[in-house]
Design a protein around this motif. Structure first.
Motif, short mmCIF file in Angstrom:
data_model
loop_
_atom_site.label_atom_id
_atom_site.label_comp_id
_atom_site.label_asym_id
_atom_site.label_seq_id
_atom_site.Cartn_x
_atom_site.Cartn_y
_atom_site.Cartn_z
N PRO A 81 41.92 43.93 48.10
CA PRO A 81 42.16 44.28 46.69
C PRO A 81 41.59 43.12 45.87
O PRO A 81 41.58 41.77 46.13
CB PRO A 81 43.73 44.33 46.44
N SER A 82 41.09 43.62 44.70
CA SER A 82 40.55 42.42 43.74
C SER A 82 41.40 42.40 42.48
O SER A 82 41.93 43.42 41.86
CB SER A 82 39.06 42.76 43.15
N ASN A 83 41.59 41.18 41.95
CA ASN A 83 42.36 40.83 40.56
C ASN A 83 41.29 41.06 39.52
O ASN A 83 41.88 40.68 38.41
CB ASN A 83 43.12 39.76 40.66
N ASP A 84 39.99 41.29 39.64
CA ASP A 84 39.02 41.06 38.72
C ASP A 84 38.72 42.43 38.08
O ASP A 84 37.72 43.18 38.40
CB ASP A 84 37.51 40.49 39.29
N GLY A 85 39.75 43.06 37.32
CA GLY A 85 39.61 44.39 36.80
C GLY A 85 40.09 45.56 37.84
O GLY A 85 39.41 46.89 37.70
N GLY A 86 40.64 45.18 38.75
CA GLY A 86 40.95 46.28 39.74
C GLY A 86 39.99 46.51 40.68
O GLY A 86 38.95 45.74 40.89
N GLY A 87 40.09 47.52 41.53
CA GLY A 87 39.32 48.01 42.68
C GLY A 87 39.31 46.75 44.10
O GLY A 87 40.41 46.32 44.07
N GLN A 88 38.25 46.81 44.73
CA GLN A 88 38.17 46.09 45.79
C GLN A 88 36.95 45.10 45.67
O GLN A 88 36.09 45.17 44.86
CB GLN A 88 37.92 46.94 47.02
N SER A 89 37.13 43.86 46.74
CA SER A 89 36.14 43.09 46.86
C SER A 89 35.97 43.00 48.38
O SER A 89 36.72 43.23 49.07
CB SER A 89 36.59 41.62 46.29
#
Length: 189
Positions: A81-89
């Motif tokens: 999970p990414s904290n950069d606007g949601g979604g995945q990294s």
């Protein structure tokens, strides 16, 4: 070989991996018609295990943005999970880990390519941008002081028109253990 309704779409060599549960990923581009498909895997010689099959739509048109977890193929990374606007990294790049993307470059030219990256203090490293196996540019990722403290790095890259595979290969580490160089959220052309 991979067959569709009795027609061979592709025959692929499966490399030896040493043991039955040591895995390697092999891939190839194939054309499929829209709709329900009847596909089969046939072993023409040798013996091997198959862990999974993945079919990805070839729809990364450039210029545009590629979300890092939409890779066509990879080695050594994980999706998180990414904290950069949601979604995945994708993260935990170690030396020689990589992700690749099947792309359709709409027009040949020089593109400014931005990479959204993060690396903890003391980490970071360099990665190669490759097109169809040829290195176009080497880019440095400096520490951002956190695995989810994102910043953009970029470079100008010349790209030909047409369907290609772009690969991002981790080359060197700024940390002695050669693991966990950086995370990648997206690539923008």
């Amino acid at each position: 070989k991979l067959d569709q309704d009795g027609t061979t779409l592709y025959t692929i060599a499966v490399p030896p991996t040493g043991l039955w549960q040591d895995w390697a990923t092999v891939s190839h581009l194939i054309d499929l018609d829209q709709g329900i498909q009847n596909l089969a895997i046939y072993v023409s010689q040798g013996a091997y295990n198959v862990n999974w099959l993945r079919f990805s739509k070839f729809d990364n048109s450039l210029p545009g943005t590629i979300n890092a977890p939409t890779y066509s193929n990879m080695s050594g990374i994980i999706t998180e999970p990414s904290n950069d606007g949601g979604g995945q990294s994708v993260g935990h790049f170690g030396v020689n880990d990589w992700v690749s993307y099947n792309v359709n470059i709409e027009q040949a030219g020089t593109y400014f390519v931005e990479f959204r990256v993060a690396a903890d203090a003391g980490y970071g490293g360099e990665f190669a941008v490759q097109l169809d196996g040829n290195t176009l540019k080497t880019i440095s990722v400096q520490p951002t002081l956190g695995w989810f403290n994102w910043k953009n790095v970029g470079a100008f890259i010349n790209l030909p028109a047409g369907q290609h595979t772009i690969k991002f290969l981790a080359l060197t580490s700024f940390h002695p253990d050669d693991e966990d160089l950086f995370n990648l959220h997206w690539i923008k052309f």
